[in-house]
Design an enzyme around this catalytic site. Structure first.
Site, PDB file in Angstrom:
ATOM      1  N   ARG A  33       0.826  -1.216   0.000  1.00  0.00           N
ATOM      2  CA  ARG A  33       0.000   0.000   0.000  1.00  0.00           C
ATOM      3  C   ARG A  33       0.856   1.260   0.000  1.00  0.00           C
ATOM      4  O   ARG A  33       0.494   2.265  -0.623  1.00  0.00           O
ATOM      5  CB  ARG A  33      -0.938  -0.024   1.209  1.00  0.00           C
ATOM      6  CG  ARG A  33      -2.065  -1.058   1.049  1.00  0.00           C
ATOM      7  CD  ARG A  33      -2.652  -1.436   2.399  1.00  0.00           C
ATOM      8  NE  ARG A  33      -3.844  -2.275   2.313  1.00  0.00           N
ATOM      9  CZ  ARG A  33      -3.837  -3.598   2.087  1.00  0.00           C
ATOM     10  NH1 ARG A  33      -2.697  -4.237   1.878  1.00  0.00           N
ATOM     11  NH2 ARG A  33      -4.972  -4.277   2.043  1.00  0.00           N
ATOM     12  N   SER A 174     -12.750  -9.812   2.315  1.00  0.00           N
ATOM     13  CA  SER A 174     -11.471  -9.661   1.616  1.00  0.00           C
ATOM     14  C   SER A 174     -11.003  -8.217   1.620  1.00  0.00           C
ATOM     15  O   SER A 174     -11.631  -7.339   1.018  1.00  0.00           O
ATOM     16  CB  SER A 174     -11.594 -10.137   0.162  1.00  0.00           C
ATOM     17  OG  SER A 174     -10.448  -9.740  -0.564  1.00  0.00           O
ATOM     18  N   GLN A 176      -8.400  -7.291   0.127  1.00  0.00           N
ATOM     19  CA  GLN A 176      -7.907  -6.997  -1.227  1.00  0.00           C
ATOM     20  C   GLN A 176      -9.029  -6.435  -2.085  1.00  0.00           C
ATOM     21  O   GLN A 176      -8.837  -5.458  -2.824  1.00  0.00           O
ATOM     22  CB  GLN A 176      -7.322  -8.256  -1.857  1.00  0.00           C
ATOM     23  CG  GLN A 176      -6.065  -8.733  -1.142  1.00  0.00           C
ATOM     24  CD  GLN A 176      -5.569 -10.067  -1.650  1.00  0.00           C
ATOM     25  OE1 GLN A 176      -6.135 -10.661  -2.571  1.00  0.00           O
ATOM     26  NE2 GLN A 176      -4.494 -10.556  -1.060  1.00  0.00           N
ATOM     27  N   ASP A 327      -4.258 -15.362   7.432  1.00  0.00           N
ATOM     28  CA  ASP A 327      -3.005 -15.920   6.910  1.00  0.00           C
ATOM     29  C   ASP A 327      -2.297 -16.807   7.933  1.00  0.00           C
ATOM     30  O   ASP A 327      -1.289 -17.444   7.610  1.00  0.00           O
ATOM     31  CB  ASP A 327      -2.065 -14.786   6.493  1.00  0.00           C
ATOM     32  CG  ASP A 327      -2.577 -14.052   5.265  1.00  0.00           C
ATOM     33  OD1 ASP A 327      -3.330 -14.664   4.476  1.00  0.00           O
ATOM     34  OD2 ASP A 327      -2.239 -12.866   5.093  1.00  0.00           O
TER      35      ASP A 327
END
Ligand code: S3P
Length: 449
Positions: A33, A174, A176, A327
């Site tokens: 980012r 999400s 993303q 994750d």
């Protein structure tokens, strides 16, 4: 399609205790980012502590191809000369994002509302992953996407000439997808609104505010509503990237299961949308302390101290916590094998579309190492055997997935017999130096199978 180099088989086995300080690299999410928003600001953004893993290096290269100046000095400080919102140049080459879902999805969002066309590709793992989750909302801004069947890479995005703002409820948890929509909203006039039912990592929102965008977040009965005002002039920033909690997870989890261990992992970002693993480990009975808790650059940061924890218990991980530790399930499943009793993980369908199908791949490797695992579409249960009782002795396939490779190497450090992975080279995408760092703590980790 990009390829990986020669496979690097790696094996770990029981050694002495893990002792010392583990300096893990910068946060991967924040690093991507920082480069992308730096490229969209007007002027020079200065970044220290950037993760110099392959995923982030691929994003740096992509920002150059879109016209930003991106340099690194000898001391490791990165400088990004941004082109301004809407200022991306049309790439004269295919953008290869390597292994990185975050890289490709965020960059697609960042270019989708500019009048440029770009073609994206990745490695064999990335080219299997779903992109429609991003291209569907980008189409609402007026962008067009042409890719392979199933919405997969390689894929060309034709950016919208006259973008319109969008109101979009993200259908899957999400960050993303949320971030791709927000980055696209930057160059649309008016207000772009993203609604997420479950809160996911909020680094994009925090960083957009830091760069001077007008962005608000409101928790409502329909979920978290994020509103961004389009076409701001982003002001360049000085960014100190905190260290990655997702990388810290590996030395922390290893210390918990290797007898006699005492490891300090300093300066770890503990943004609540990322710290679910550490809460879960504590609920399992881990000796894990946050020392020197403080705030840096708008993110909470602490030094983690993890000590061997012989009495870990399996728990039911609250599904509402999944997004904040998504994750970390692979390495959690390894810790769960060393705990007493079942660890139940539900609401984790997203694990099936990461760099690999992480439920299937971890379940296969754990079973091969003597651990009973049950699994379904969006859940799995690891039946822990208790400290000292995990057989190990298996060879595992890493499936081009860094976190799979590191998780099985952590398992080998405490199992009765060594554990090998067929290819540890993907570890360089997020945690270059993992092998040396673990060896420096005292782990017996070596190349070969
Ligand atoms: C990330 C979001 C998560 C995570 C990934 C990094 C990000 O993916 O798994 O490693 O930086 O936004 P999803 O957005 O697919 O949940």
């Amino acid at each position: 399609m990009s390829g990986h180099g020669t496979p690097i088989p790696m094996t770990s086995q029981r050694g002495g205790p893990l002792v010392g300080t583990a300096e893990v690299p910068g946060d991967k999410s924040i690093s991507h980012r920082a480069l992308i928003l730096g490229a969209l600001a007007v002027g020079e953004t200065v970044i220290t502590g950037l993760l110099e893993g392959q995923d982030v290096l691929d994003t740096a290269k992509a920002m150059r191809v879109f016209g930003a100046g991106v340099t690194r000095d000898a001391g490791g400080t990165w400088r990004v000369h941004g082109v301004g919102v809407g200022g991306f140049a049309e790439p004269d080459q295919v953008i290869d994002c390597g292994n990185s879902g975050t890289g490709v999805r965020l960059i697609m969002g960042a270019m989708a509302t500019s009048p440029v066309t770009a073609t994206f590709t990745g490695d064999a793992s990335l080219n299997k992953r779903p992109m429609a989750r991003v291209t569907d909302p980008l189409a609402r801004f007026g962008a067009r996407a042409v890719g392979r069947s199933g919405g997969r890479l390689p894929m060309t995005i034709v950016g919208a000439e006259d973008p319109v703002p969008v109101r979009y409820a993200v259908p899957v948890p999400s960050a993303q997808v949320k971030s791709a929509v927000l980055l696209a909203g930057l160059n649309a006039p008016g207000e772009t609104v993203v609604i997420e039912r479950e809160a996911t990592r909020d680094h994009t929102e925090r960083m957009l505010a830091g760069f001077g965008a007008t962005i608000t977040t409101e928790d409502t009965p329909e979920g978290r509503v994020i509103t961004l005002t389009g076409q701001p002039e982003l002001r360049p920033q000085t960014i100190a990237v905190p260290r990655d909690p997702s990388s810290a997870a590996f030395p922390v989890c290893a210390a918990l299961i290797v007898p006699g261990s005492d490891v300090l992992v300093p300066n770890i970002g503990l943004n609540p949308t990322r710290a679910g693993l550490f809460e879960t480990l504590r609920e399992m009975g881990a000796d894990l302390a946050y020392e020197n808790l403080r705030e840096e650059g708008g993110e909470p940061v602490a030094d983690l101290r993890a000590r061997f924890s012989p009495d870990l218990k399996g728990i039911e991980v609250p599904p509402g916590r999944a997004a904040s530790m998504i994750d970390e399930y692979p390495v959690l499943s390894v810790v769960a094998a060393f705990a007493e009793g079942p660890t139940v993980m539900r609401g984790v369908r997203e694990l099936r579309v990461k760099e690999s199908d992480r439920i299937a791949v971890m379940a296969a490797g754990l079973r091969a190492g003597g651990v009973e695992v049950e699994d379904g579409p969006d859940w799995w249960i690891v039946h822990g055997l208790g400290h000292g009782n995990v057989p190990g002795g298996q060879s595992c396939a890493s499936h081009l997935d860094h976190r799979i490779a590191m998780s099985f190497l952590v398992m080998g450090m405490a199992a009765q017999a060594p554990v090998s992975v067929d290819d540890a080279s993907p570890i360089a995408t997020s945690f270059p130096g993992f092998e040396a760092l673990m060896a420096g703590l005292g782990a017996d980790i070596r190349r070969g199978s």
